[in-house]
Design an enzyme around this catalytic site. Structure first.
Site, mmCIF file in Angstrom:
data_model
loop_
_atom_site.group_PDB
_atom_site.id
_atom_site.type_symbol
_atom_site.label_atom_id
_atom_site.label_comp_id
_atom_site.label_asym_id
_atom_site.label_seq_id
_atom_site.Cartn_x
_atom_site.Cartn_y
_atom_site.Cartn_z
ATOM 1 N N VAL A 49 12.939 -25.588 26.665
ATOM 2 C CA VAL A 49 12.812 -26.112 25.306
ATOM 3 C C VAL A 49 11.666 -25.385 24.607
ATOM 4 O O VAL A 49 11.869 -24.480 23.805
ATOM 5 C CB VAL A 49 12.543 -27.635 25.310
ATOM 6 N N GLY A 57 9.077 -27.366 32.128
ATOM 7 C CA GLY A 57 7.839 -26.598 32.208
ATOM 8 C C GLY A 57 8.028 -25.130 32.512
ATOM 9 O O GLY A 57 7.096 -24.460 32.974
ATOM 10 N N CYS A 104 -14.488 -17.483 53.495
ATOM 11 C CA CYS A 104 -14.291 -17.073 52.098
ATOM 12 C C CYS A 104 -14.182 -15.558 51.969
ATOM 13 O O CYS A 104 -13.331 -15.048 51.246
ATOM 14 C CB CYS A 104 -15.450 -17.569 51.234
ATOM 15 N N LYS A 164 16.890 -36.950 20.256
ATOM 16 C CA LYS A 164 16.877 -38.349 20.673
ATOM 17 C C LYS A 164 16.574 -39.291 19.506
ATOM 18 O O LYS A 164 16.475 -40.498 19.708
ATOM 19 C CB LYS A 164 15.822 -38.556 21.774
ATOM 20 N N LYS A 208 9.045 -33.617 27.691
ATOM 21 C CA LYS A 208 9.762 -34.814 28.130
ATOM 22 C C LYS A 208 8.883 -35.508 29.159
ATOM 23 O O LYS A 208 8.784 -35.067 30.300
ATOM 24 C CB LYS A 208 11.120 -34.433 28.747
ATOM 25 N N ASP A 233 23.070 -41.614 31.449
ATOM 26 C CA ASP A 233 24.045 -41.505 30.365
ATOM 27 C C ASP A 233 25.429 -41.938 30.856
ATOM 28 O O ASP A 233 25.571 -42.477 31.945
ATOM 29 C CB ASP A 233 24.095 -40.065 29.841
ATOM 30 N N LYS A 259 -4.721 -18.996 52.256
ATOM 31 C CA LYS A 259 -5.519 -18.909 53.474
ATOM 32 C C LYS A 259 -6.489 -20.076 53.564
ATOM 33 O O LYS A 259 -7.213 -20.352 52.614
ATOM 34 C CB LYS A 259 -6.331 -17.602 53.457
HETATM 35 N N1 3NM Z 1 15.023 -32.413 30.671
HETATM 36 P P1 3NM Z 1 10.180 -27.622 28.357
HETATM 37 S S1 3NM Z 1 12.714 -31.754 31.456
HETATM 38 C C1 3NM Z 1 15.040 -31.834 28.260
HETATM 39 O O1 3NM Z 1 13.857 -32.872 33.953
HETATM 40 C C2 3NM Z 1 14.396 -31.894 29.565
HETATM 41 O O2 3NM Z 1 15.798 -33.343 33.159
HETATM 42 C C3 3NM Z 1 14.251 -32.419 31.720
HETATM 43 O O3 3NM Z 1 11.096 -28.904 28.187
HETATM 44 C C4 3NM Z 1 14.656 -32.923 33.040
HETATM 45 O O4 3NM Z 1 11.084 -26.447 28.602
HETATM 46 C C5 3NM Z 1 13.107 -31.457 29.835
HETATM 47 O O5 3NM Z 1 9.505 -27.534 27.015
HETATM 48 C C6 3NM Z 1 12.163 -30.829 28.883
HETATM 49 O O6 3NM Z 1 9.224 -27.906 29.448
HETATM 50 C C7 3NM Z 1 11.896 -29.392 29.199
HETATM 51 MG MG MG Z 2 20.336 -37.984 28.484
#
Ligand code: 3NM
Ligand code: MG
Length: 516
Positions: A201, A175, A442, A46, A142, A94, A363
């Protein structure tokens, strides 16, 4: 390469920022990742200028061509054209899909980011080759993502896409890492459509050894999950309550014979009671709230109880560490969201734990289960259950939560409800003394943990065995002439748990006739 031949199992999205790539070369990282099993690469950058982007794109193109892996460019159709790569990935903000398709032609691979059913259907109708569904979990990579949709959100999109008859390929993003990839694929699968893979990523780009990281991730993507759940391939699992009751003795005997570890991360009030209860049912208790110990303990063939009765910031980090360890080892976790709705801290803790890993059994009492389900309005007054729902609503809540999380959900009360999303049962056993003594709920979690550690892959069978053992022991204890109130009841209860186990192991199942 034709769009339909792409292997999306492990889809790498690049990131050149120092926090992720460090001072390493992007083309090196991408090549290592491909050697480790990445089947599709997206250049996402970016910050670089157009000329830089084209230069980086050409270098990556040299690598991907050698390995026969497609290269896509995030957002920039012009860069994709300049580089001569296979296509683009476009977000909702985009260029329009139809324009990108027009510019790139019918053979280009075009993927679209979607976070809602409407966006997904529009992308399919517009001819997207694949969908990048997310954001699954909040991620530092992100931070400006609009929607965190979780696995339930992904599943809903897959379900509706399949329902509309689209055969689009799909990955999810956000994530995803080694500790959650298996359960994300498992929990997000709809009955008629599963993800083709995961996009990530940092789990690869930030790894010290991207090849090893990709190799491990691909193995986890391909490996069948350990989580038990009724599917078309499952053995025929009982649907009849009587059949399930009849199987209780097998679970109780298996605990007795194998003495599974019951690892409790539990609250200060019930430590001693929980440990004694584990011994009474034939398990081996360890009370350890130190997350780092889980890496060793999870290998001993037992199970984990996360009871958030004494939640602290440190405690939460420890739960998450232990949860990751047990998930990775493929060992079961029982979650007891004690007092879940009582405070903002606890409501937040529930969300963090739910997002932090796969919970084989959840539970709680009515208020707790409502909070886990996400009833924002319900302000639970404390840890005591205050009934608000009728029987049908309770059964429905438990069923819906179980289906959403693909797990076993138990709601305790005068009548207990238990469901795995497909089969829902109620149990009438128990005694009011259980409500007069602290921590009985518990320690039921502890009993269930022992059962799911050894029990059948069909966890509802194991959990019901533990509940029958527990509640019938309470009835027998309460009816004893030497029990005059809650105090004497506790001792008698441990006795009767022990006695029922011994009787069961000896083949005497008369006690099971009390099952209601
Ligand atoms: N796009 P990581 S989340 C590039 O939600 C990207 O569209 C996303 O990075 C979306 O694998 C994201 O390190 C980053 O969590 C994902
Ligand atoms: Mg984009």
């Amino acid at each position: 390469m034709a769009a339909r031949d792409v292997d999306y199992s492990l889809y790498l999205v690049t990131d050149s920022t120092p926090a992720i790539l460090g001072d390493r070369d992007i083309a090196w990282a991408v090549e290592e990742a491909i050697k480790g099993g990445v089947g599709c690469v997206q250049l996402r950058d970016k910050t670089s200028d157009t000329a830089q982007l084209v230069a980086i794109g050409r270098r990556l193109r040299n690598v991907t061509l050698r390995y026969g892996v497609p290269l896509l460019i995030n957002d920039r159709v012009d860069v994709a054209l300049a580089v001569g790569c296979e296509g683009v990935h476009i977000g909702q903000d985009d260029m329009e899909l139809s324009t990108a398709r027009h510019l790139l032609g019918p053979r280009a691979i075009i993927g679209v980011t979607v976070s809602t059913v409407a966006q997904a259907l529009r992308a399919c109708e517009g001819g997207a080759d694949y969908l990048g569904i997310g954001t699954v979990y909040a991620t530092p990579t992100k931070t400006n993502t609009k929607d965190i949709i979780g696995t339930a959100g992904v599943r809903n999109i897959l379900q509706e896409v399949a329902h509309a008859g689209h055969t689009v390929r799909t990955v999810c993003i956000g994530g995803i890492n080694e500790s959650n990839v298996a359960r994300v694929l498992f929990q997000s699968a709809a009955p008629s459509k599963s993800l083709d893979g995961v996009a990530l990523v940092s789990a690869i780009m930030a790894a010290p050894d991207p090849e090893a990281a990709a190799h491990k991730l691909l193995h986890l993507v391909k490996r069948p999950p350990h989580f038990g759940w009724p599917t078309a391939e499952s053995p025929p699992w009982p649907v009849d309550a009587l059949q399930i009751v009849a199987l209780a003795a097998d679970t109780i005997t298996a605990i007795h014979k194998t003495t599974p570890l019951s690892h409790n991360m539990t609250n200060l009030v019930v430590q001693n009671f929980a440990a004694n209860l584990a011994l009474a049912v034939g398990a081996s208790p360890i009370m350890s709230s130190y997350g780092q110990e889980a890496a060793d303990l999870c290998k001993l063939g037992g199970s984990l109880v996360i009871n958030m009765g004494t939640v602290t910031p440190d405690g939460l980090a420890n739960y998450l560490e232990a949860l990751r360890a047990y998930n990775q080892a493929g060992r079961p976790v029982v979650f007891d969201p004690v007092g879940a709705g009582a405070t903002a801290v606890r409501r937040a803790a529930v969300k963090t734990i739910m997002a932090g890993g796969y919970l084989d059994v959840i539970k709680g009492n009515e208020g707790e289960i409502l909070t886990v389900f996400g009833d924002e309005k319900l302000q639970q007054r404390g840890v005591d259950s205050s009934s608000t729902l009728n029987t049908e609503q309770k059964a429905e809540l438990v069923q819906k939560l179980a289906a959403r999380e693909k797990t076993v959900v138990i709601m305790t009360g005068p009548t207990d409800f238990i469901s795995d999303g497909q089969r829902t049962f109620s149990l009438e056993n128990g005694h009011r003394y259980l409500g007069e003594v602290t921590g009985t709920g518990c320690v039921l979690g502890t009993a269930i943990s022992a059962a799911v550690a050894v029990g059948s892959e069909d966890k509802i069978v194991a959990a019901i065995a533990a509940m029958l053992h527990f509640e019938i022991a309470a009835e027998v204890a309460a009816s004893r002439s030497d029990v005059r109130g809650p105090g004497t009841f506790v001792a008698a209860f441990l006795d009767e748990l022990y006695n029922i186990r011994q009787a069961t192991v000896g083949g005497d199942l008369a006690w099971l006739q009390g099952a209601k």
